[in-house]
Design a protein around this motif. Sequence first.
Motif, PDB file in Angstrom:
ATOM      1  N   LYS A 114       0.804  -1.221   0.000  1.00 50.10           N
ATOM      2  CA  LYS A 114       0.000   0.000   0.000  1.00 50.10           C
ATOM      3  C   LYS A 114       0.836   1.270   0.000  1.00 50.10           C
ATOM      4  O   LYS A 114       0.394   2.312  -0.494  1.00 50.10           O
ATOM      5  CB  LYS A 114      -0.933  -0.005   1.221  1.00 50.10           C
ATOM      6  N   GLU A 115       2.059   1.230   0.547  1.00 52.81           N
ATOM      7  CA  GLU A 115       2.884   2.427   0.643  1.00 52.81           C
ATOM      8  C   GLU A 115       3.897   2.532  -0.490  1.00 52.81           C
ATOM      9  O   GLU A 115       4.693   3.472  -0.520  1.00 52.81           O
ATOM     10  CB  GLU A 115       3.630   2.426   1.991  1.00 52.81           C
ATOM     11  N   ALA A 116       3.898   1.610  -1.426  1.00 53.32           N
ATOM     12  CA  ALA A 116       4.900   1.617  -2.504  1.00 53.32           C
ATOM     13  C   ALA A 116       4.668   2.789  -3.439  1.00 53.32           C
ATOM     14  O   ALA A 116       3.530   3.207  -3.690  1.00 53.32           O
ATOM     15  CB  ALA A 116       4.847   0.302  -3.274  1.00 53.32           C
ATOM     16  N   THR A 117       5.760   3.344  -3.971  1.00 53.99           N
ATOM     17  CA  THR A 117       5.689   4.437  -4.947  1.00 53.99           C
ATOM     18  C   THR A 117       6.425   4.015  -6.220  1.00 53.99           C
ATOM     19  O   THR A 117       7.369   3.219  -6.163  1.00 53.99           O
ATOM     20  CB  THR A 117       6.324   5.724  -4.388  1.00 53.99           C
ATOM     21  N   PRO A 118       6.031   4.541  -7.379  1.00 53.84           N
ATOM     22  CA  PRO A 118       6.660   4.133  -8.644  1.00 53.84           C
ATOM     23  C   PRO A 118       8.152   4.462  -8.673  1.00 53.84           C
ATOM     24  O   PRO A 118       8.592   5.500  -8.179  1.00 53.84           O
ATOM     25  CB  PRO A 118       5.893   4.942  -9.696  1.00 53.84           C
ATOM     26  N   ASP A 119       8.919   3.571  -9.281  1.00 52.34           N
ATOM     27  CA  ASP A 119      10.360   3.768  -9.420  1.00 52.34           C
ATOM     28  C   ASP A 119      10.715   4.636 -10.628  1.00 52.34           C
ATOM     29  O   ASP A 119      11.814   5.189 -10.689  1.00 52.34           O
ATOM     30  CB  ASP A 119      11.063   2.407  -9.562  1.00 52.34           C
ATOM     31  N   TYR A 120       9.801   4.713 -11.611  1.00 48.61           N
ATOM     32  CA  TYR A 120      10.105   5.432 -12.850  1.00 48.61           C
ATOM     33  C   TYR A 120       8.953   6.367 -13.209  1.00 48.61           C
ATOM     34  O   TYR A 120       7.802   6.112 -12.879  1.00 48.61           O
ATOM     35  CB  TYR A 120      10.347   4.452 -14.006  1.00 48.61           C
ATOM     36  N   SER A 121       9.294   7.444 -13.905  1.00 54.85           N
ATOM     37  CA  SER A 121       8.267   8.346 -14.423  1.00 54.85           C
ATOM     38  C   SER A 121       7.449   7.624 -15.486  1.00 54.85           C
ATOM     39  O   SER A 121       7.863   6.582 -16.012  1.00 54.85           O
ATOM     40  CB  SER A 121       8.917   9.583 -15.036  1.00 54.85           C
ATOM     41  N   TYR A 122       6.299   8.226 -15.831  1.00 57.93           N
ATOM     42  CA  TYR A 122       5.483   7.622 -16.879  1.00 57.93           C
ATOM     43  C   TYR A 122       6.251   7.520 -18.195  1.00 57.93           C
ATOM     44  O   TYR A 122       6.164   6.512 -18.899  1.00 57.93           O
ATOM     45  CB  TYR A 122       4.197   8.431 -17.096  1.00 57.93           C
ATOM     46  N   TRP A 125       8.789   4.763 -17.994  1.00 61.38           N
ATOM     47  CA  TRP A 125       8.077   3.484 -17.904  1.00 61.38           C
ATOM     48  C   TRP A 125       7.527   3.083 -19.262  1.00 61.38           C
ATOM     49  O   TRP A 125       7.737   1.967 -19.740  1.00 61.38           O
ATOM     50  CB  TRP A 125       6.954   3.628 -16.869  1.00 61.38           C
ATOM     51  N   PHE A 126       6.813   4.009 -19.932  1.00 58.26           N
ATOM     52  CA  PHE A 126       6.252   3.690 -21.244  1.00 58.26           C
ATOM     53  C   PHE A 126       7.347   3.350 -22.248  1.00 58.26           C
ATOM     54  O   PHE A 126       7.180   2.464 -23.095  1.00 58.26           O
ATOM     55  CB  PHE A 126       5.421   4.866 -21.773  1.00 58.26           C
ATOM     56  N   ALA A 127       8.467   4.086 -22.185  1.00 52.92           N
ATOM     57  CA  ALA A 127       9.560   3.833 -23.125  1.00 52.92           C
ATOM     58  C   ALA A 127      10.065   2.408 -22.981  1.00 52.92           C
ATOM     59  O   ALA A 127      10.278   1.707 -23.977  1.00 52.92           O
ATOM     60  CB  ALA A 127      10.690   4.833 -22.888  1.00 52.92           C
ATOM     61  N   MET A 128      10.261   1.953 -21.744  1.00 55.26           N
ATOM     62  CA  MET A 128      10.761   0.597 -21.538  1.00 55.26           C
ATOM     63  C   MET A 128       9.708  -0.448 -21.895  1.00 55.26           C
ATOM     64  O   MET A 128      10.033  -1.508 -22.437  1.00 55.26           O
ATOM     65  CB  MET A 128      11.247   0.437 -20.101  1.00 55.26           C
ATOM     66  N   LYS A 300      17.465   1.404 -19.816  1.00 53.50           N
ATOM     67  CA  LYS A 300      16.582   2.568 -19.718  1.00 53.50           C
ATOM     68  C   LYS A 300      17.019   3.667 -20.689  1.00 53.50           C
ATOM     69  O   LYS A 300      16.187   4.264 -21.381  1.00 53.50           O
ATOM     70  CB  LYS A 300      16.585   3.099 -18.281  1.00 53.50           C
ATOM     71  N   VAL A 301      18.315   3.934 -20.755  1.00 51.38           N
ATOM     72  CA  VAL A 301      18.820   4.985 -21.650  1.00 51.38           C
ATOM     73  C   VAL A 301      18.545   4.637 -23.104  1.00 51.38           C
ATOM     74  O   VAL A 301      18.032   5.456 -23.883  1.00 51.38           O
ATOM     75  CB  VAL A 301      20.329   5.201 -21.415  1.00 51.38           C
ATOM     76  N   LEU A 302      18.847   3.394 -23.497  1.00 49.37           N
ATOM     77  CA  LEU A 302      18.610   2.984 -24.881  1.00 49.37           C
ATOM     78  C   LEU A 302      17.129   2.996 -25.216  1.00 49.37           C
ATOM     79  O   LEU A 302      16.740   3.347 -26.341  1.00 49.37           O
ATOM     80  CB  LEU A 302      19.189   1.586 -25.115  1.00 49.37           C
ATOM     81  N   SER A 303      16.281   2.609 -24.262  1.00 51.24           N
ATOM     82  CA  SER A 303      14.840   2.602 -24.516  1.00 51.24           C
ATOM     83  C   SER A 303      14.329   4.008 -24.782  1.00 51.24           C
ATOM     84  O   SER A 303      13.485   4.231 -25.661  1.00 51.24           O
ATOM     85  CB  SER A 303      14.095   1.979 -23.329  1.00 51.24           C
ATOM     86  N   GLU A 304      14.808   4.976 -24.026  1.00 53.85           N
ATOM     87  CA  GLU A 304      14.373   6.350 -24.234  1.00 53.85           C
ATOM     88  C   GLU A 304      14.888   6.909 -25.556  1.00 53.85           C
ATOM     89  O   GLU A 304      14.186   7.654 -26.244  1.00 53.85           O
ATOM     90  CB  GLU A 304      14.810   7.218 -23.050  1.00 53.85           C
ATOM     91  N   ILE A 305      16.110   6.539 -25.937  1.00 55.95           N
ATOM     92  CA  ILE A 305      16.625   6.921 -27.256  1.00 55.95           C
ATOM     93  C   ILE A 305      15.745   6.321 -28.349  1.00 55.95           C
ATOM     94  O   ILE A 305      15.391   6.973 -29.340  1.00 55.95           O
ATOM     95  CB  ILE A 305      18.090   6.464 -27.414  1.00 55.95           C
ATOM     96  N   ASN A 306      15.387   5.054 -28.159  1.00 54.88           N
ATOM     97  CA  ASN A 306      14.494   4.367 -29.097  1.00 54.88           C
ATOM     98  C   ASN A 306      13.193   5.117 -29.295  1.00 54.88           C
ATOM     99  O   ASN A 306      12.720   5.323 -30.415  1.00 54.88           O
ATOM    100  CB  ASN A 306      14.165   2.970 -28.551  1.00 54.88           C
ATOM    101  N   ALA A 379       7.579  -6.268 -15.093  1.00 51.30           N
ATOM    102  CA  ALA A 379       7.410  -6.396 -13.645  1.00 51.30           C
ATOM    103  C   ALA A 379       8.490  -5.625 -12.894  1.00 51.30           C
ATOM    104  O   ALA A 379       8.215  -4.934 -11.911  1.00 51.30           O
ATOM    105  CB  ALA A 379       7.439  -7.875 -13.244  1.00 51.30           C
ATOM    106  N   ARG A 380       9.730  -5.709 -13.358  1.00 46.05           N
ATOM    107  CA  ARG A 380      10.842  -5.064 -12.662  1.00 46.05           C
ATOM    108  C   ARG A 380      10.713  -3.544 -12.654  1.00 46.05           C
ATOM    109  O   ARG A 380      11.254  -2.886 -11.764  1.00 46.05           O
ATOM    110  CB  ARG A 380      12.173  -5.461 -13.316  1.00 46.05           C
ATOM    111  N   VAL A 381      10.033  -2.975 -13.630  1.00 44.54           N
ATOM    112  CA  VAL A 381       9.966  -1.512 -13.714  1.00 44.54           C
ATOM    113  C   VAL A 381       8.593  -0.973 -13.306  1.00 44.54           C
ATOM    114  O   VAL A 381       8.315   0.203 -13.515  1.00 44.54           O
ATOM    115  CB  VAL A 381      10.319  -1.023 -15.140  1.00 44.54           C
ATOM    116  N   SER A 382       7.729  -1.825 -12.710  1.00 52.56           N
ATOM    117  CA  SER A 382       6.347  -1.418 -12.456  1.00 52.56           C
ATOM    118  C   SER A 382       5.962  -1.371 -10.984  1.00 52.56           C
ATOM    119  O   SER A 382       4.777  -1.260 -10.666  1.00 52.56           O
ATOM    120  CB  SER A 382       5.388  -2.357 -13.203  1.00 52.56           C
TER     121      SER A 382
END
Length: 545
Positions: A114-122, A125-128, A300-306, A379-382
Amino acid sequence: MTEETSNAGIPEPEGAANLIETDYEIGQDNFEAQLGPFGLDVHNPVFLVSGLTIVAFVFLTLAFQADVGPVFDAMRKALTGNLDWFFILSGNIFVLLCLFLIVSPYGSVRIGGKEATPDYSYFGWFAMLFAAGMGIGLMFFGVLEPVYHMAFSSPLGVPSPFDADGNLIPENVDAARAMGMAATIYHWGLHPWAIYAVVALALALFSFNKGLPLTMRSVFYPVFGERTWGWPGHIIDILAVFATLFGLATSLGFGAQQANAGLDFVFGIPVSNTTQVILILGITVVALVSVMRGLDGGVKVLSEINMLIAALLLMFVIVAGPTGQIISGFFGNIASYAQEVIPLSNPFGREDDGFRQGWTSFYWAWWISWSPFVGMFIARVSRGRTVREFVTCVLIIPTIVSVLWMTAFGGTAIEQVLTDSGSQVREYVIASYSPELSLFGMLADLPFASLTSIVAIVLVIVFFVTSSDSGSLVIDAITAGGKVDAPVSQRVFWCTFEGLVAIALLLGGGLGALQAMAVSTGLPFTIVLLLACYAILKGLASEPR
């Protein structure tokens, strides 16, 4: 309602299903990854069986290249021809489960507690999500598939707009165009992303909420109990390794063929097995560098470049192509998809065998074989997302992006085919059927063809790298007992053999061999995913909402 706290620190509502975190921890001590030879942090049965089998497969396929091609081809035809109904029916079950989770009370469960917060911005996250899920496939099939279905495969019996001599039949054009796009979106929309969502949600729930290792066997604790840490679990993880490796190899093979075709188209570099092997080796080396940098520093870096490059190419096609038709076609194609998705999803009583067996059942098996890789990666990024947010974003947003991509690339290509009998895309898809050239044929009839073709080649290669390195991280986690920080040497091993498997299959039978192994590993894993649907509902029932 009173609450008590389990050993894992997650509140357990009174009266919840008898599936509590304390139970999950029993037997895990026997499953912890152990330090093996050469400093490899492995759970020996999974690593040894899968690793040795893959090494033997590569050796035998390369040693008997002339003999294995017909075997792979016969295997693919037998599986897709006889079990198409099973793949299609299973895909429907995965979609229905995801839609149920969106509207059910389970949707309020938060991944990680219940207290968990996202590790990545939208955006990250969408890029990956997108780069891992479908990158190479959209590049290879974005032009090819809409044109092919319109012209040849007759989904649901809709006739072709061309007669035997290649002349247009005007009264067939509108129906064929709509069905071509609807059938394509069917293969790249809700169904494949539902497959990914099921695996990703199951892994995230049992890892982040239940405290189990991040590996496929953990999902099946509600099914097998303590046997999860024994051979039933070993078999599940080994199947996950095989499915991931061969699903990736299929995509890498498509990517190598398309990159080689693009290099020939732009620079005159000949299309050959030698060139494709060099491409796979070179890109595997780049992927190794990314793998050694880890998830945040590499993938993450390559995904955002993609995402940036893909968005620029997409915007160019929208602006340089038939812009008005693309914009209106986007909404029209969604409507066509909504109208045809149920008939296309019918697993029984259909006569469009070529479409159903040659395309749909292969796709579903391919997506399922990819699902351990994409699912574990998602799962790892969500962590920190609610189930409703997670399923909605994983299911709906990539589907909308896929519709836009197919509308822009496929819609532009269809317009070229219908209005210009001498268009290059018509030559490559309809006349000579060179699928790896279809994208470049479409770009050739737009401005700045050489520049955009180079951009497309770069995009294919970067998608290639992100698939390889993120796939290596996933296989590494499975064979290391769910650990996400296994030694770099282990990641290097799997990244290297992903490339070698792709090379072996290309040399031992081409695309037919790649497709055969994706289907062969996808079949047993379909059964695994059907069991995972039950495990998800069982696991969510014990979560506080």
